[in-house]
Design an enzyme around this catalytic site. Structure first.
Site, short mmCIF file in Angstrom:
data_model
loop_
_atom_site.label_atom_id
_atom_site.label_comp_id
_atom_site.label_asym_id
_atom_site.label_seq_id
_atom_site.Cartn_x
_atom_site.Cartn_y
_atom_site.Cartn_z
CB SER A 77 -13.61 21.74 22.07
OG SER A 77 -13.92 21.47 21.17
CB SER A 115 -14.46 18.62 20.27
OG SER A 115 -13.11 19.03 20.81
CE LYS A 133 -16.94 23.41 19.99
NZ LYS A 133 -15.98 21.96 19.43
N1 GLN Z 1 -9.01 17.46 22.55
C1 GLN Z 1 -8.47 17.58 21.16
C2 GLN Z 1 -7.62 18.83 21.13
O1 GLN Z 1 -7.35 19.52 22.21
C3 GLN Z 1 -9.60 17.65 20.28
C4 GLN Z 1 -10.14 18.78 20.27
C5 GLN Z 1 -11.34 18.97 19.14
O2 GLN Z 1 -11.92 17.78 18.55
N2 GLN Z 1 -11.82 20.23 18.71
O3 GLN Z 1 -7.14 19.13 20.11
#
Ligand code: GLN
Length: 510
Positions: A162, A186, A83
């Site tokens: 994400s 994420s 990532k």
């Molecule tokens: N969807 C969550 C957010 O927008 C989690 C994102 C993540 O785990 N990086 O913060």
């Protein structure tokens, strides 16, 4: 040789050992496949020359080690990708943000993130960087400066986020496995929406050094792969205490936190499960009633329930538990995470690295213009919310309250774990929604309801494919363990996958 992309980690290890293919051949086959499916937008096109050079050097070095009969790492020659939130010396790093693309091109880190270095030391070969939401903020991959990655099960749908690029690459068989990060879901959420297996370990299990910070008290490195067994191999190489991360744990329970520990604990669990028909005999799985209420799509509920029946058939006992503050996880997370983000992102000022605005008259204007131009809308929204909740006069009303509730959410889990060894439920309330429908940030935040609680409590969690819902789209079963119980989680997920084939299904055309 045309089927190399279908292999999981065990088959890759076996093929490499039997000299049926080299690491170079395997990686080239996957790179060709990634190019053929470039429309999925899983990989970020940051610097192709650097990617080719780094991949060739690493794959040839692994092949040479093998040919010379030298000691090999547990992942020697295995291709994967990271990532774009992990900094890497071999490739540029952008966190999918314009802010990290300067006049000289995308940012180049002088060091590798610790988990990247550990995977390299285990012999893994990286093929490049994967798409994600900007600074990992989002749940659909639509907040990437490079555009959204697409769900291979239906290219008009979001892959989740994400770590969207990671999930897409594994689901479309562009890679056997990928790293991700999980702050509030994420890893688990895109894994669920793309039908792959994902693991977020206990907070403190993996080093955060070199993982671009979003919300430091929540950020954890994780993995996405085709199976629980493959997730186990990867996390086992990535885990361990790192003096460069003040919150990395020296001890994982009673044992020093080190690479190899999860693998050893998992091997012990496998050996202890003596009845092959009931490998989960004695395991108590708690079902929080708050995870099965309103708002859960019928098809998701049905697939999750089918998964629970499967776990019961494998010997587990299902018990009712309660996590009474589940709903509060959303406001609590969306105060704490932006607060930490507003502080972490203050370093992007247009001076030291990344994007610098032109024509600023003074320093303040340079900051303002660089940040206005460099950050996307969601990141700006979070910086503003975070700055607000931390400001004098609001700190006590928002940030302090959220911290207190966070502790209560963690306590609720400990109360539930009195009655069970693992907790199970859905990962997401629905299957993947259509791309482009995400203009309402609050609706996007609400979809995080089932992943945020474990994040706030620092607990390990997995998403395991458990069937298909509306439109034939994948559904994930979430398993949550107590701290340092990754081996318990992985063992249950592995037993589940030995008795089911959802994790082996591929989207049509892939
Ligand atoms: N969807 C969550 C957010 O927008 C989690 C994102 C993540 O785990 N990086 O913060």
């Amino acid at each position: 040789m045309s089927e190399l992309h279908t292999l999981g980690l065990a088959a890759i290890a076996e093929g490499l050992a039997a000299r049926r293919f080299s690491s170079l051949e395997l990686g080239e086959a996957l790179r060709a496949r990634a190019r053929a499916h470039a429309d999925l937008n899983a990989f970020l096109p940051l610097d192709e020359a650097a990617e080719t050079e780094a991949f060739h050097a690493a794959a040839r070095a692994s092949d040479a080690r093998r040919a010379a009969g030298q000691a090999l790492g547990p992942l020697d020659g295995v291709p994967l990708a990271h990532k774009d939130v992990f900094v890497t010396t071999d490739f540029p790093t952008t966190a999918a943000s314009r802010m990290l693309v300067g006049a000289q091109g995308p940012y180049r880190s002088p060091f590798d993130a610790t988990v990247v270095a550990q995977l390299k030391a285990a012999g893994a070969v990286s093929l490049g960087k994967l798409n994600c939401d900007e600074f990992a903020m989002g749940g659909a991959n639509e907040h990437s400066a490079f555009g959204a990655a697409k769900n291979p099960w239906d290219a008009t749908r979001i892959p989740g986020g994400s770590s969207g690029g990671s999930a897409v690459a594994v689901a479309a068989r562009l890679l056997p496995a990928a790293t991700g990060t999980d702050t509030g879901g994420s890893v688990r959420q895109p894994a669920a929406l793309c039908g792959v297996t994902g693991l977020k370990p206990t907070y403190g299990r993996c080093s955060r050094h070199g993982m671009i910070a979003f919300a430091s008290s929540l950020d954890q490195a994780g993995v996405l792969a085709r199976s629980a067994a493959d997730c186990a191999l990867l996390i086992d190489a990535m885990a361990g205490f790192d003096p460069l991360d003040a919150t990395s744990a020296e001890f994982a329970g009673a044992e020093p936190n080190r690479p190899g520990l999860i693998g050893a604990q998992l091997a012990a669990r496998r050996a202890a499960a003596t009845d092959p028909a009931r490998p989960l005999a004695g395991l108590r799985i708690g079902l929080p009633r708050e995870f099965f209420g309103e708002g859960l799509a019928d098809t998701v509920r049905a697939a999750v329930q089918q998964g629970l029946e499967q776990l019961r058939a494998l010997g587990a006992t299902l018990v009712d538990v309660s996590l009474p503050r589940t709903e509060l996880a959303i406001p609590v997370y969306y105060i704490i995470a932006p607060a930490e983000a507003s502080s972490n992102l203050s370093r992007y000022d247009g001076v030291r690295y990344g994007h610098r605005a032109e024509g600023a008259k003074d320093l303040l204007e340079l900051y303002r213009k660089s940040r206005s131009e460099g950050f996307g809308a969601e990141v700006k929204r979070r910086i503003m919310i975070g700055t607000y909740v931390l400001s004098h006069g609001y700190y006590d009303a928002y940030y302090l309250q959220a911290q207190k509730l966070r502790r209560m959410i963690a306590d609720d889990f400990q109360a539930a774990f009195q009655a069970c060894d693992l907790i199970a439920g859905p990962v997401t309330p629905t299957v993947a929604r259509p791309l482009g429908a995400g203009s309402d940030p609050v609706a996007e935040y609400l979809a995080d309801i089932f992943t945020l609680p474990a994040s706030l409590a620092g607990l390990p969690g997995m998403s395991v494919p458990t069937g298909f819902g509306e439109g034939g789209l994948p559904v994930g079963l979430q398993l949550i363990g107590n701290v340092w119980q990754e081996a318990t989680l992985l063992h249950a997920a592995e037993a589940f996958q030995q008795a089911s084939d959802f994790h082996l299904r591929t989207p049509e055309g892939y």
